[in-house]
Design a protein around this motif. Sequence first.
Motif, PDB file in Angstrom:
ATOM      1  N   GLU A  17      11.998  -5.495   0.293  1.00  0.00           N
ATOM      2  CA  GLU A  17      12.837  -4.470   0.923  1.00  0.00           C
ATOM      3  C   GLU A  17      13.886  -5.084   1.854  1.00  0.00           C
ATOM      4  O   GLU A  17      14.821  -4.405   2.263  1.00  0.00           O
ATOM      5  CB  GLU A  17      11.960  -3.459   1.675  1.00  0.00           C
ATOM      6  CG  GLU A  17      11.084  -4.012   2.785  1.00  0.00           C
ATOM      7  CD  GLU A  17       9.712  -4.494   2.306  1.00  0.00           C
ATOM      8  OE1 GLU A  17       9.589  -4.917   1.133  1.00  0.00           O
ATOM      9  OE2 GLU A  17       8.763  -4.450   3.116  1.00  0.00           O
ATOM     10  N   SER A  55      14.586  -1.735   4.179  1.00  0.00           N
ATOM     11  CA  SER A  55      13.446  -1.783   5.108  1.00  0.00           C
ATOM     12  C   SER A  55      13.741  -1.023   6.403  1.00  0.00           C
ATOM     13  O   SER A  55      12.824  -0.601   7.104  1.00  0.00           O
ATOM     14  CB  SER A  55      13.115  -3.237   5.446  1.00  0.00           C
ATOM     15  OG  SER A  55      14.242  -3.864   6.032  1.00  0.00           O
ATOM     16  N   PHE A  69       6.511  -1.232  -1.489  1.00  0.00           N
ATOM     17  CA  PHE A  69       7.309  -0.703  -0.381  1.00  0.00           C
ATOM     18  C   PHE A  69       7.644   0.778  -0.593  1.00  0.00           C
ATOM     19  O   PHE A  69       7.496   1.591   0.323  1.00  0.00           O
ATOM     20  CB  PHE A  69       8.593  -1.523  -0.213  1.00  0.00           C
ATOM     21  CG  PHE A  69       9.557  -0.901   0.753  1.00  0.00           C
ATOM     22  CD1 PHE A  69       9.362  -1.003   2.120  1.00  0.00           C
ATOM     23  CD2 PHE A  69      10.664  -0.188   0.288  1.00  0.00           C
ATOM     24  CE1 PHE A  69      10.244  -0.409   3.017  1.00  0.00           C
ATOM     25  CE2 PHE A  69      11.548   0.410   1.180  1.00  0.00           C
ATOM     26  CZ  PHE A  69      11.337   0.304   2.543  1.00  0.00           C
TER      27      PHE A  69
END
Length: 296
Positions: free
Chosen positions: A233, A198, A274
């Motif tokens: 993520e 992330s 994601f």
Amino acid sequence: MSSADIAVKTFLELEPEDLRVLQAIELAMAKHAHVPEAKIPKLANLNREETAFRTTRLQKMRLIRGWHGPYVGFVLNMAGYDALAINALVKADVLQAFGKPLGVGKEADVYEALTPKNKQVAVKFHRLGRTSFRQTRRKRGYIAERMHTSWLYQSRLAAEKEYEALKLLHAQKVAVPKPLAQNRHTIVMSMIDGAEISEFDDVPDADKILKEILKNLHAAYVKANIIHADLSEYNIILQPNGRILIIDWPQYVKRNHPNAEFLLERDLRNVLGFFKRKFNVDFGFEKALLYVKKEH
Ligand SMILES: Nc1ncnc2c1ncn2[C@@H]1O[C@H](COP(=O)(O)OP(=O)(O)O)[C@@H](O)[C@H]1O
Ligand SMILES: [Mg+2]
């Protein structure tokens, strides 16, 4: 200061008598919301004066908390539970020293530590039932029967579960940290380098990384029988060498779990969503699902 900070800071000052009192309170908490002061001498095998001295000391160290109701009682703080786990892991020659926090989250605090052979490891203290405990008290104005041990129990259960998952996954060569030891609500695992995916705005070969994630989910599913069930993520680490690791497994379910299918699909949607949003890689949900479930 987190409870692990308190435990780490006070741990070296703890004397055998302090530990005996902590252990006595831990044991008696299975039966008592507040462990009566009068019960401790026998359980800890100390006289009353010594017990009083120790409980005062442990309160100052913030490892236990006093309670004044119809009788005087004590409960373990999270930091006290941390100290008991650290003590057991030190005695078992798993840990020698603590380093800096690696991640202090909602459901766990992760610290770096050293083994007696100077190997760097990660120590994860599970923290469950903290918020629900407080909310219950606030909302209903009382603590339900048995709620007093729930954070202890839930946190230990999460650690046991995650440790079990890591052992099964590591044995099947799924890319996870190597499990090294477990005690109470705490697991020790290999230290990993890198950051949650992330955190990255750009990665080289995003499609290759996604493929590697799917390959590992496939191995987890087909070889270890395991679905992560909390995948996003934030639980995928990208290491400096470009390889991934999947972390944070206490919520895993087996393939025969009634919600297995739903949870696997949710995990996949999280990851695929994601990669599409952030790296513009579109693998396709049905294709990914077939790939992960492919039986060979
Ligand atoms: N083995 C490890 N080595 C290094 N850092 C770790 C390790 N395990 C977890 N961390 C760090 O701690 C954070 C929290 O760990 P995680 O297992 O995801 O627990 P939670 O999200 O429930 O708090 C991770 O996002 C990561 O940054
Ligand atoms: Mg996490």
